[in-house]
Write a protein that holds these residues in place. Structure first.
Motif, PDB file in Angstrom:
ATOM      1  N   UNK A  86       0.853  -1.180   0.000  1.00 26.77           N
ATOM      2  CA  UNK A  86       0.000   0.000   0.000  1.00 26.77           C
ATOM      3  C   UNK A  86       0.886   1.225   0.000  1.00 26.77           C
ATOM      4  N   UNK A  87       0.706   2.079  -0.993  1.00 31.40           N
ATOM      5  CA  UNK A  87       1.546   3.276  -1.092  1.00 31.40           C
ATOM      6  C   UNK A  87       1.340   4.166   0.121  1.00 31.40           C
ATOM      7  N   UNK A  88       2.443   4.736   0.620  1.00 28.51           N
ATOM      8  CA  UNK A  88       2.391   5.505   1.856  1.00 28.51           C
ATOM      9  C   UNK A  88       1.671   6.830   1.695  1.00 28.51           C
ATOM     10  N   UNK A  89       1.920   7.535   0.586  1.00 25.39           N
ATOM     11  CA  UNK A  89       1.387   8.880   0.461  1.00 25.39           C
ATOM     12  C   UNK A  89       0.701   9.065  -0.883  1.00 25.39           C
ATOM     13  N   UNK A  90      -0.471   9.674  -0.911  1.00 27.75           N
ATOM     14  CA  UNK A  90      -1.101  10.010  -2.185  1.00 27.75           C
ATOM     15  C   UNK A  90      -0.424  11.230  -2.791  1.00 27.75           C
ATOM     16  N   UNK A  91      -0.792  11.541  -4.028  1.00 31.39           N
ATOM     17  CA  UNK A  91      -0.257  12.732  -4.683  1.00 31.39           C
ATOM     18  C   UNK A  91      -0.638  13.972  -3.894  1.00 31.39           C
ATOM     19  N   UNK A  92       0.340  14.869  -3.711  1.00 36.32           N
ATOM     20  CA  UNK A  92       0.058  16.133  -3.033  1.00 36.32           C
ATOM     21  C   UNK A  92      -1.002  16.895  -3.815  1.00 36.32           C
ATOM     22  N   UNK A  93      -1.932  17.525  -3.099  1.00 35.82           N
ATOM     23  CA  UNK A  93      -3.059  18.174  -3.762  1.00 35.82           C
ATOM     24  C   UNK A  93      -3.710  19.183  -2.838  1.00 35.82           C
ATOM     25  N   UNK A  94      -4.466  20.108  -3.436  1.00 33.77           N
ATOM     26  CA  UNK A  94      -5.282  21.015  -2.648  1.00 33.77           C
ATOM     27  C   UNK A  94      -6.317  20.219  -1.857  1.00 33.77           C
ATOM     28  N   UNK A  95      -6.853  20.772  -0.757  1.00 33.37           N
ATOM     29  CA  UNK A  95      -7.718  19.981   0.125  1.00 33.37           C
ATOM     30  C   UNK A  95      -8.883  19.273  -0.581  1.00 33.37           C
ATOM     31  N   UNK A  96      -9.617  19.968  -1.445  1.00 30.21           N
ATOM     32  CA  UNK A  96     -10.763  19.336  -2.094  1.00 30.21           C
ATOM     33  C   UNK A  96     -10.327  18.228  -3.034  1.00 30.21           C
ATOM     34  N   UNK A  97      -9.262  18.462  -3.795  1.00 31.15           N
ATOM     35  CA  UNK A  97      -8.746  17.438  -4.693  1.00 31.15           C
ATOM     36  C   UNK A  97      -8.212  16.249  -3.912  1.00 31.15           C
ATOM     37  N   UNK A  98      -7.548  16.516  -2.794  1.00 29.69           N
ATOM     38  CA  UNK A  98      -7.016  15.434  -1.957  1.00 29.69           C
ATOM     39  C   UNK A  98      -8.143  14.578  -1.391  1.00 29.69           C
ATOM     40  N   UNK A  99      -9.217  15.226  -0.998  1.00 37.42           N
ATOM     41  CA  UNK A  99     -10.361  14.491  -0.456  1.00 37.42           C
ATOM     42  C   UNK A  99     -10.960  13.566  -1.500  1.00 37.42           C
ATOM     43  N   UNK A 100     -11.048  14.020  -2.747  1.00 36.59           N
ATOM     44  CA  UNK A 100     -11.637  13.203  -3.816  1.00 36.59           C
ATOM     45  C   UNK A 100     -10.726  12.037  -4.189  1.00 36.59           C
ATOM     46  N   UNK A 101      -9.439  12.311  -4.372  1.00 35.67           N
ATOM     47  CA  UNK A 101      -8.565  11.248  -4.852  1.00 35.67           C
ATOM     48  C   UNK A 101      -8.224  10.235  -3.759  1.00 35.67           C
ATOM     49  N   UNK A 102      -8.487  10.578  -2.489  1.00 37.93           N
ATOM     50  CA  UNK A 102      -8.234   9.626  -1.408  1.00 37.93           C
ATOM     51  C   UNK A 102      -9.175   8.423  -1.470  1.00 37.93           C
ATOM     52  N   UNK A 103     -10.220   8.527  -2.276  1.00 38.26           N
ATOM     53  CA  UNK A 103     -11.134   7.386  -2.427  1.00 38.26           C
ATOM     54  C   UNK A 103     -10.413   6.178  -3.017  1.00 38.26           C
ATOM     55  N   UNK A 104      -9.438   6.443  -3.885  1.00 42.98           N
ATOM     56  CA  UNK A 104      -8.780   5.360  -4.621  1.00 42.98           C
ATOM     57  C   UNK A 104      -7.402   5.098  -4.026  1.00 42.98           C
ATOM     58  N   UNK A 105      -7.286   3.967  -3.328  1.00 40.98           N
ATOM     59  CA  UNK A 105      -6.024   3.587  -2.704  1.00 40.98           C
ATOM     60  C   UNK A 105      -5.193   2.782  -3.700  1.00 40.98           C
ATOM     61  N   UNK A 106      -3.900   3.091  -3.749  1.00 41.88           N
ATOM     62  CA  UNK A 106      -3.032   2.462  -4.738  1.00 41.88           C
ATOM     63  C   UNK A 106      -2.138   1.419  -4.077  1.00 41.88           C
ATOM     64  N   UNK A 107      -2.126   0.231  -4.643  1.00 45.13           N
ATOM     65  CA  UNK A 107      -1.208  -0.823  -4.235  1.00 45.13           C
ATOM     66  C   UNK A 107      -0.390  -1.225  -5.443  1.00 45.13           C
ATOM     67  N   UNK A 108       0.885  -1.477  -5.242  1.00 43.98           N
ATOM     68  CA  UNK A 108       1.705  -1.970  -6.339  1.00 43.98           C
ATOM     69  C   UNK A 108       2.756  -2.906  -5.794  1.00 43.98           C
ATOM     70  N   UNK A 109       3.478  -3.535  -6.680  1.00 41.80           N
ATOM     71  CA  UNK A 109       4.502  -4.478  -6.287  1.00 41.80           C
ATOM     72  C   UNK A 109       5.184  -5.054  -7.504  1.00 41.80           C
ATOM     73  N   UNK A 110       6.016  -6.060  -7.282  1.00 40.09           N
ATOM     74  CA  UNK A 110       6.782  -6.648  -8.377  1.00 40.09           C
ATOM     75  C   UNK A 110       7.003  -8.119  -8.126  1.00 40.09           C
ATOM     76  N   UNK A 111       6.855  -8.916  -9.180  1.00 36.34           N
ATOM     77  CA  UNK A 111       7.234 -10.325  -9.112  1.00 36.34           C
ATOM     78  C   UNK A 111       8.306 -10.635 -10.158  1.00 36.34           C
ATOM     79  N   UNK A 112       8.987  -9.569 -10.602  1.00 37.14           N
ATOM     80  CA  UNK A 112      10.106  -9.718 -11.521  1.00 37.14           C
ATOM     81  C   UNK A 112      11.327  -9.061 -10.889  1.00 37.14           C
TER      82      UNK A 112
END
Length: 476
Positions: free
Chosen positions: A356-382
């Motif tokens: 789970x990514x630690x920090x979302x993209x920096x954003x103004x408060x309203x934009x940050x509130x909206x984009x916080x809905x989508x949590x990003x997970x990533x990884x690698x098997x290569x």
């Protein structure tokens, strides 16, 4: 005689106002503001806290730092409405290759914090990680001349330009830069006093906020006024760190012990780590203006330096934690800071490599509130490259596997959202290409210097695995 003074492990960045040859044009007006010359009309009201970063999302535009060779970067603006990206400069005829350009800065941008306040774009330039207190002649003899003996395919002129930028950055103190009027002007805001090498990761629209801890754990909060560069401090507890912020409050964490922690340099790391096992970690809301605080959470420390490696960030009042142990706790949990209730966000991880990514993209408060809905997970098997990706919709609880890959990437890489627009689209890096520029590094680091290609896409289309991208164009 050596003149390099280390303030941390971050590599030296380049910040200079050295001009390069360019077509005739009108240079951008540039001014300097100090606490003594600032006027009252620059004052504004706080808007609530938001994060600063290497990129910044306003909901209407996306700002980022685009590196170029030899040794400079441009502040760029991506306009979501027109799907276009440009250097943040409105000077007619500007080639964007020297300090005449408001968007041009020497270096790679790694030590800059980018954000907006009002109608302006700001960059905070921190105290150089490797400061230099000598003259250019001394720097050239100590640093440049040895590099010229092994040019690595670069001309002497290119190397001199690069190291001039390195030198100017190394002797430049911490300051703020303001780019105004859509890139027509640039202003340097000098600070009222010198400060340590601090990351100022939070802004309330009128000031930046950060903290500094000494070797003995004593911590002090710092505030920098955007209006005049005035530096003030506010009290914090020992071993306290700023972990997030919302509205008018900072979220902090601190290690709480029955007795002061021993100095590992005096007693050894084994004894220090044993003492850390008996600590607890307290999360608090702290209002830096009034000094009031309230406890949010207390839990056992995990023996790490900050006591809580499981914490992944704050979003919309929720504190997110991960669990990689073998106990029965969910893989991702969140604490509602308003109710004190725990919620299961994700019972199990979709892959052992998922993070789970630690920090979302920096954003103004309203934009940050909206984009916080989508949590990003990533990884690698290569062996190299983040080829796995998932998006967790925190409202519906649905986990979406990302199947799209970045075209032209050297290693297989999943396409992941960079930002969320106000009209419900993701900004994505969907392709990479060779920039055609040969990088120069003072540290011998291989820099592939690829150029990211942006696209926009409706959120639902992206989550369904479609590739109906709208490319973001750049002027020739």
């Amino acid at each position: 005689m050596k003149h390099l003074v280390s303030f941390g492990l971050t590599a030296v960045l380049v910040l200079s106002l050295t001009a390069c040859a360019a077509p005739p044009r009108t240079p951008a007006p540039e001014t300097a503001r100090t606490p003594e010359t600032a006027t009252a009309e620059t004052a504004a009201e706080p808007s609530g806290f938001y994060r600063t970063g290497s990129t910044f999302n306003t909901g209407a535009c996306f700002y980022s730092l685009q590196p170029h060779s030899p040794g400079y970067f441009l502040v760029t603006e991506t306009d979501y409405a027109t799907a276009s990206r440009r250097a943040l400069c409105s000077i007619p005829g500007c080639a964007h290759d020297s300090s005449d350009c408001p968007a041009w800065f020497p270096g790679t941008g790694l030590e800059y914090s980018l954000f907006t306040a009002g109608e302006d774009v700001y960059l905070y330039h921190s105290t150089p990680a490797m400061a230099y207190d000598g003259s250019w002649e001394q720097y050239r003899a100590e640093v440049v001349e040895p590099a010229l003996e092994n040019p690595g395919g670069h001309t002497e002129e290119e190397l001199i330009r690069y190291y001039q930028n390195c030198y100017r950055e190394a002797v430049t103190p911490a300051c703020l830069y303001r780019i105004g009027e859509g890139g027509a002007v640039r202003e340097t805001i000098e600070l009222s006093r010198q400060i340590p090498n601090i990351g100022f990761s939070w802004c309330d629209g009128v000031a930046l906020y950060g903290e500094y801890s000494g070797q003995n754990g004593d911590t002090e909060g710092y505030r920098i006024s955007l209006a005049d560069g005035q530096v003030t401090t506010f009290p914090m507890m020992a071993n306290e760190l700023i972990r997030g912020a919302e509205k008018d409050r900072l979220l902090t964490s601190r290690i709480v012990t029955d007795a002061p922690l021993p100095d590992p340099a005096m007693v050894g790391w084994d004894i220090y780590e044993a003492a850390m096992q008996n600590t607890v970690v307290e999360f608090d809301w702290l209002n830096p203006s009034t000094g009031t605080r309230s406890k949010v959470l207390e839990q056992p420390g995990d023996g790490t330096a900050d006591g809580t490696a499981a914490f992944r960030g704050l979003a919309n009042g929720m504190l997110y934690f991960v669990n990689y142990g073998e106990d029965e706790q969910a893989a991702v949990r969140a604490l509602d800071s308003a109710t004190g209730q725990w919620q299961t966000v994700l019972q199990t991880l979709p892959d052992p490599a998922a993070q789970l990514r630690s920090e979302p993209t920096a954003a103004l408060p309203e934009a940050a509130e909206s984009q916080a809905r989508y949590l990003r997970l990533d990884g690698s098997d290569v062996w190299q490259g983040l080829n796995l990706g998932w998006i967790l919709d925190s409202e519906s609880g649905e986990l979406h596997t990302v199947s799209q890959k970045v075209e032209g990437a050297l290693y297989e890489t999943a396409v992941m959202p960079l930002a969320l627009t106000d009209d419900g689209r993701f900004l994505l890096c969907t392709a990479q290409k060779d920039s055609g520029e040969e990088p120069i590094s003072a540290y011998g680091i291989t820099d592939l210097r690829v150029e990211d290609c942006y696209s926009l896409q409706p959120v639902e289309d992206f989550l369904q695995g479609r590739t109906n991208y709208t490319p973001v164009t750049m002027p020739e």
